[in-house]
Design a protein around this motif. Structure first.
Motif, mmCIF file in Angstrom:
data_model
loop_
_atom_site.group_PDB
_atom_site.id
_atom_site.type_symbol
_atom_site.label_atom_id
_atom_site.label_comp_id
_atom_site.label_asym_id
_atom_site.label_seq_id
_atom_site.Cartn_x
_atom_site.Cartn_y
_atom_site.Cartn_z
ATOM 1 N N VAL A 174 48.458 35.050 44.235
ATOM 2 C CA VAL A 174 48.649 34.310 45.478
ATOM 3 C C VAL A 174 48.891 35.331 46.587
ATOM 4 C CG1 VAL A 174 50.078 32.646 46.702
ATOM 5 C CG2 VAL A 174 49.595 32.320 44.263
ATOM 6 N N LEU A 175 48.034 35.325 47.588
ATOM 7 C CA LEU A 175 48.129 36.289 48.676
ATOM 8 C C LEU A 175 48.414 35.578 49.993
ATOM 9 C CD1 LEU A 175 45.042 38.564 47.867
ATOM 10 C CD2 LEU A 175 47.412 38.836 47.112
ATOM 11 N N ARG A 176 49.227 36.201 50.813
ATOM 12 C CA ARG A 176 49.493 35.687 52.165
ATOM 13 C C ARG A 176 48.549 36.392 53.118
ATOM 14 N NH1 ARG A 176 53.504 37.245 56.021
ATOM 15 N NH2 ARG A 176 54.520 38.568 54.459
ATOM 16 N N ALA A 177 47.738 35.620 53.857
ATOM 17 C CA ALA A 177 46.724 36.210 54.726
ATOM 18 C C ALA A 177 46.516 35.333 55.950
ATOM 19 C CB ALA A 177 45.401 36.355 53.970
ATOM 20 N N PRO A 178 46.041 35.902 57.064
ATOM 21 C CA PRO A 178 45.697 35.084 58.236
ATOM 22 C C PRO A 178 44.617 34.062 57.876
ATOM 23 C CG PRO A 178 45.750 37.421 58.806
ATOM 24 C CD PRO A 178 45.837 37.345 57.314
ATOM 25 N N GLU A 179 44.645 32.926 58.510
ATOM 26 C CA GLU A 179 43.669 31.871 58.216
ATOM 27 C C GLU A 179 42.244 32.334 58.441
ATOM 28 O OE1 GLU A 179 44.448 28.246 60.221
ATOM 29 O OE2 GLU A 179 46.405 27.912 59.273
ATOM 30 N N GLY A 180 42.056 33.253 59.380
ATOM 31 C CA GLY A 180 40.711 33.698 59.727
ATOM 32 C C GLY A 180 40.146 34.790 58.835
ATOM 33 N N VAL A 181 40.900 35.188 57.822
ATOM 34 C CA VAL A 181 40.411 36.205 56.884
ATOM 35 C C VAL A 181 40.053 35.519 55.569
ATOM 36 C CG1 VAL A 181 40.935 38.309 55.610
ATOM 37 C CG2 VAL A 181 41.792 38.029 57.952
ATOM 38 N N GLU A 182 38.791 35.547 55.204
ATOM 39 C CA GLU A 182 38.313 34.915 53.975
ATOM 40 C C GLU A 182 38.526 35.851 52.792
ATOM 41 O OE1 GLU A 182 34.145 33.219 52.021
ATOM 42 O OE2 GLU A 182 34.258 33.664 54.173
ATOM 43 N N VAL A 183 39.261 35.390 51.796
ATOM 44 C CA VAL A 183 39.554 36.195 50.610
ATOM 45 C C VAL A 183 38.638 35.753 49.475
ATOM 46 C CG1 VAL A 183 41.298 36.848 48.912
ATOM 47 C CG2 VAL A 183 41.957 36.512 51.312
ATOM 48 N N THR A 184 37.889 36.701 48.913
ATOM 49 C CA THR A 184 36.967 36.420 47.817
ATOM 50 C C THR A 184 37.347 37.243 46.593
ATOM 51 O OG1 THR A 184 35.145 35.984 49.352
ATOM 52 C CG2 THR A 184 34.560 36.456 47.059
ATOM 53 N N TRP A 185 37.573 36.542 45.475
ATOM 54 C CA TRP A 185 37.863 37.215 44.215
ATOM 55 C C TRP A 185 36.569 37.395 43.436
ATOM 56 C CZ3 TRP A 185 42.659 39.091 43.443
ATOM 57 C CH2 TRP A 185 43.713 38.531 44.189
ATOM 58 N N LEU A 186 36.349 38.600 42.941
ATOM 59 C CA LEU A 186 35.151 38.920 42.170
ATOM 60 C C LEU A 186 35.585 39.316 40.760
ATOM 61 C CD1 LEU A 186 33.594 41.179 44.924
ATOM 62 C CD2 LEU A 186 32.834 38.865 44.372
ATOM 63 N N VAL A 187 35.298 38.464 39.787
ATOM 64 C CA VAL A 187 35.719 38.732 38.411
ATOM 65 C C VAL A 187 34.664 39.592 37.724
ATOM 66 C CG1 VAL A 187 36.348 37.735 36.189
ATOM 67 C CG2 VAL A 187 36.996 36.575 38.314
ATOM 68 N N ARG A 188 35.108 40.696 37.143
ATOM 69 C CA ARG A 188 34.200 41.620 36.463
ATOM 70 C C ARG A 188 33.897 41.072 35.072
ATOM 71 N NH1 ARG A 188 36.886 45.877 37.628
ATOM 72 N NH2 ARG A 188 37.986 46.186 35.666
ATOM 73 N N GLU A 189 32.881 40.223 34.999
ATOM 74 C CA GLU A 189 32.577 39.523 33.754
ATOM 75 C C GLU A 189 32.054 40.458 32.670
ATOM 76 O OE1 GLU A 189 29.951 36.523 35.088
ATOM 77 O OE2 GLU A 189 31.503 35.333 36.082
ATOM 78 N N ASP A 190 31.337 41.510 33.066
ATOM 79 C CA ASP A 190 30.851 42.509 32.119
ATOM 80 C C ASP A 190 31.912 43.605 32.000
ATOM 81 O OD1 ASP A 190 29.615 44.419 30.619
ATOM 82 O OD2 ASP A 190 27.918 44.732 31.972
ATOM 83 N N HIS A 191 32.638 43.611 30.893
ATOM 84 C CA HIS A 191 33.749 44.550 30.749
ATOM 85 C C HIS A 191 33.290 45.974 30.490
ATOM 86 C CE1 HIS A 191 36.630 41.328 30.994
ATOM 87 N NE2 HIS A 191 35.993 40.662 30.054
ATOM 88 N N THR A 192 31.971 46.173 30.304
ATOM 89 C CA THR A 192 31.457 47.534 30.173
ATOM 90 C C THR A 192 30.997 48.088 31.516
ATOM 91 O OG1 THR A 192 29.172 46.814 29.735
ATOM 92 C CG2 THR A 192 30.668 46.988 27.841
ATOM 93 N N ALA A 193 30.993 47.242 32.547
ATOM 94 C CA ALA A 193 30.546 47.675 33.872
ATOM 95 C C ALA A 193 31.589 48.581 34.513
ATOM 96 C CB ALA A 193 30.286 46.463 34.755
ATOM 97 N N ALA A 194 31.142 49.465 35.374
ATOM 98 C CA ALA A 194 32.050 50.371 36.069
ATOM 99 C C ALA A 194 32.922 49.580 37.035
ATOM 100 C CB ALA A 194 31.254 51.426 36.832
ATOM 101 N N PRO A 195 34.227 49.770 37.005
ATOM 102 C CA PRO A 195 35.090 49.093 37.975
ATOM 103 C C PRO A 195 34.670 49.440 39.401
ATOM 104 C CG PRO A 195 36.406 50.046 36.213
ATOM 105 C CD PRO A 195 34.997 50.554 36.024
ATOM 106 N N GLY A 196 34.576 48.420 40.231
ATOM 107 C CA GLY A 196 34.201 48.615 41.631
ATOM 108 C C GLY A 196 32.734 48.369 41.921
ATOM 109 N N ALA A 197 31.885 48.356 40.880
ATOM 110 C CA ALA A 197 30.445 48.185 41.117
ATOM 111 C C ALA A 197 30.136 46.821 41.718
ATOM 112 C CB ALA A 197 29.670 48.388 39.816
ATOM 113 N N ARG A 198 30.805 45.791 41.219
ATOM 114 C CA ARG A 198 30.537 44.452 41.747
ATOM 115 C C ARG A 198 31.064 44.321 43.178
ATOM 116 N NH1 ARG A 198 31.793 38.404 39.220
ATOM 117 N NH2 ARG A 198 30.466 37.339 40.728
#
Length: 274
Positions: free
Chosen positions: A198-222
Motif C-alpha cells: 500500500v503506497l501513499r501517492a498524489p492522485e495524479g500519479v498513476e502507480v503500476t505494478w509489474l509482476v515478474r512472472e518469469d522467475h528466470t528473467a533478469a530483474p528490471g527487464a520488464r
C-alpha cells in the motif's frame, strides 16, 4: 554503485555522522520483503529529509563490530573501515528510509525494508537479508546518512519513477513526499503479486505494478520495457530510475535519445546481475 549520476543530483544532509540505533521490531511483509524498525540509541540525531533518503548501514557480526567505525564514509573513512579485522568488520550496505515517524511508542522510528532472496535457514540469503530475518529487538546497528537523490529542477510538476524491488522503498518514499498536485507515472517491478504494498501517492500519479512472472528473467527487464513503451511526456518532467544496472542505464539512455535533458534525469544502478 554501478552506473549513476547520484553525486551530481544528491542533496547532502546538513550533518553526517555515525548514528547507532537498536532494533525495535521486525516483520515479514511478503514473500520477498522484511521490515526492520529502528529507534533508540542516537535516533535524536537523525534528520528526516523524505523522498529517497538513503544511508550507509553497518550490521555487526561481533560484539565489537560498531566500536571503531568512522563518523563519515569518505575515502579516508572507508580506508579506516577496511582496517577493522574481518572477524569483527561489520557488513556495510546502502539502504533507504522506507518511513520515519517522530512519534513512535518509544520515540522516533525508522522503517527499513530489506529485499529477501533465498533464506537464512538454508544459507542462500545474503548477509543483510539474513540479518533482517534473524535480528531481535535490542540488537544494535549503525547508519551514516547520505541525503537524497531525487532533486528535480525547480517548478517540475510531472515525474516518471521506475524501479524493480530493490528500489521500491526509495520510490515509496518519493511518492509519499511529492506535492499533492504532482502528475506522472510510477512503474514498479516485483517478483510476485504478493509483494505489492500500500503506497501513499498524489492522485495524479498513476502507480503500476509489474509482476515478474518469469522467475528466470533478469530483474528490471520488464520495468525497462514498460517504461520505454510509455510516451515521453511533452511537458518537462523529472525521470528517476533505480535498481539493477541494466534498468537504470538502459532507461536513462532511452530518455536521453528521446530528447530529455540530462539534468532532468536521476539514475542509479543499485546492483549488477552477474
Amino acid at each position: 554503485m554501478p552506473g549513476n549520476n547520484l553525486n551530481s543530483t544528491r542533496i547532502k544532509p546538513q550533518t553526517s555522522e555515525l548514528i547507532t540505533l537498536r532494533v525495535l521490531r521486525r516483520e515479514r511483509l511478503s514473500p520477498h520483503f522484511a521490515r526492520v524498525t529502528f529507534g533508540g540509541g542516537d535516533i535524536k540525531n537523525f534528520v528526516p529529509m523524505g523522498f529517497d533518503q538513503w544511508f550507509r548501514l553497518f550490521l555487526p557480526i561481533a560484539a565489537d563490530s560498531l566500536t571503531r567505525l568512522p563518523d563519515r564514509l569518505t575515502a579516508l573513512g572507508f580506508a579506516k573501515y577496511l582496517t577493522i579485522s574481518k572477524t569483527s568488520r561489520p557488513v556495510l550496505r546502502n539502504y533507504s528510509v522506507r518511513a520515519y515517524r517522530a512519534d513512535g511508542p518509544e520515540g522516533p522510528e525508522i522503517d527499513v525494508d530489506f529485499v529477501l532472496h533465498g533464506t537464512a535457514a538454508d544459507g542462500t540469503a545474503g548477509p543483510a537479508a539474513t540479518w533482517a530475518e534473524t535480528c531481535e529487538p535490542g540488537d544494535s546497528a549503525a547508519i551514516i546518512d547520505e541525503g537524497i537523490g531525487f532533486n528535480p529542477p525547480s517548478g517540475t510538476r510531472r515525474v516518471v519513477l521506475v524501479s524493480e524491488e530493490s528500489g521500491l522503498p526509495a520510490l515509496a518514499g518519493i511518492l509519499a513526499s511529492l506535492p499533492g498536485d504532482t502528475l506522472g507515472h510510477a512503474l514498479i517491478e516485483i517478483p510476485s503479486a504478493e509483494d505489492r504494498q500500500v503506497l501513499r501517492a498524489p492522485e495524479g500519479v498513476e502507480v503500476t505494478w509489474l509482476v515478474r512472472e518469469d522467475h528466470t528473467a533478469a530483474p528490471g527487464a520488464r520495468a525497462l520495457a514498460a517504461a520505454c513503451a510509455l510516451p515521453v511526456p511533452q511537458e518537462p518532467f523529472f525521470g528517476w530510475v533505480v535498481g539493477e544496472s541494466a534498468l537504470a542505464t538502459g532507461l536513462r539512455r532511452h530518455w536521453v535519445r528521446s530528447g530529455v535533458p540530462k539534468e532532468q534525469i536521476m539514475f542509479c544502478g543499485y546492483w549488477r546481475k552477474r
